[in-house]
Scaffold this motif. Sequence first.
Motif: not given
Length: 556
Positions: A308-316, A210-222, A357-362
């Motif tokens: 913050t600068n990193f995320l503004h580069s990474f997320l797009p 019954g698992g249908n969503m998966m955690l994705v370790p973009l980076f080591t999960s904190p 940056l996350l506009s349109g995402f939950h």
Amino acid sequence: MRRQTEINYEMKLLSSLEKVFQDETPVYRPECLVLSALWDETVSFQAAYTGDCFMRERLEVRVVSELEKWVRVRTVEQVPVGRATNVIVDDNYLKTTPGMYPDLLRDLPEDHKVIVCSHQWRSLWVDVEVTEEIPAGDYEIEIQLLKEGEIVCSAKMKLHVVGVTLPKQEIMHTEWMHADCLADYYHVEVFSEEHWQILENFFAEYVKRGGNMMLVPLFTSPLDTAVGLERTTTQLVDVEVKDGQYIFGFDRLKRWIDLCRKYGIEYFEMSHLFSQWGAKYAPKVVATVDGKEEKIFGWHTPAVGEYTNFLHSFLPSLIEKLKEWGIAEHTYFHISDEPREEHLESYRAAKESLGDLLSGFHTFDALSSYEFYRHGLIDKPIPGNNEIEEFLEHGLTDMWTYYCTGQFYEVSNRFMSMPSLRNRIYGVQLYKYDIIGILHWGYNFYNTQFSIEHINPYEVTDAGNAFPAGDPFIVYPGADGHPEESIRMMVHYEALTDLRACKLLESLTSKEHVMELIEGDLAEPLTFRRFPKSDMYLLTLRNRINREIERLTAKA
């Protein structure tokens, strides 16, 4: 030397909601042994057995049924429990003391023999995978124990198959897969071919239940990491720092996504962008800098600043890939896990640092305070089932919920010390409140609390005496790189099939009709805190729902 006399063996059929302790004689309850099923579900029951042998014996297990090819028999193994409960308990626990508890489900050995211990009760877990190959009708399944080819005890279970297929599971369901724990336990290099194969084995089982969503370790999960310490690096995204710019590689991330999709994962949750319990720091991020690998972010890095600068580069760059792979519409983002009300401002600062940056995402997170939603900091709060009433009272719809170690008083959960009904009733509760998603933090957390040490989950079931046994994981790491399931896993799966059956009956009648079946004979309405404590109630309810489905579809 004692002279061996004739040995007496005994077998009792039990429902899947019983837990058989070695030193307790299980009660035979015929009212709990009416078993019915729809197509596309696995139904389970147990056969408990004992003998008054002088030492111990190994007896052969045999299944006699025209359904034999769809029947799987496993032994229920006892596991050590150090911490059975939290300090406060209610009146709905089986035990509250340390000891050996039934939990692990293990396939029979090649010779199909099981151990009978003198004057101790054990049990066999019997699954029937009901597929559309099985015609509707009534079937008998006999479980036998044989000694030297002779039957010494047996019992017969009857199963009624309804010729209607359960609908697809609608509710989103995530149990956090800890990739580092698999690498650590099996002593394989992270994201080596051996690691990928183990991950694939665990993914397959995850979806099957019954698992249908998966955690994705973009980076080591904190997650569950002591401040200043680190978990084994499991980072799917390659990062390079060159001339002050961040460059990203997504090959491993694509492989993870493709593996998820291979087994039917429909939804993806990006790992938390900030540290747990307050979003004050960045997660651990490893990068290649001037040809050398180094940690560029972590506990030494404030959440707001260069990160913050990193995320503004990474997320797009990430979002571009999510759209390219066709999963953007099914992707959710975490900010920080389990923030409390005193973390409101640090959480706000972290969230606001993302801009749009996350506009349109939950965005969604496990939390207990309604204030985070009231302040517009998250659009999909995930309150614990002991705190969800406040959110429901404010009129929230499309709700998620979760439980973990903190949900121990009056509400549903799946600790080893709890009766299995307290696990399975979850499905009916989710149905009543139209819950759209459920989360649990520990599919396979094989560390002590705060990830200070690795543990062997066959020996330590409570994260080093930190949480009630069973909270940190729901599957065990089998010797062959495949997961071994638990009673708790199977009963939780049954809760999800109950939910699907309720949805099917609703489609044939109405929500009101199904709720009348659920609450019609109760003295008070069902809630997350108030629910029947009788196995018979839930088993009878499911059979009534199945009969209604059969009656209504026969007329069609």
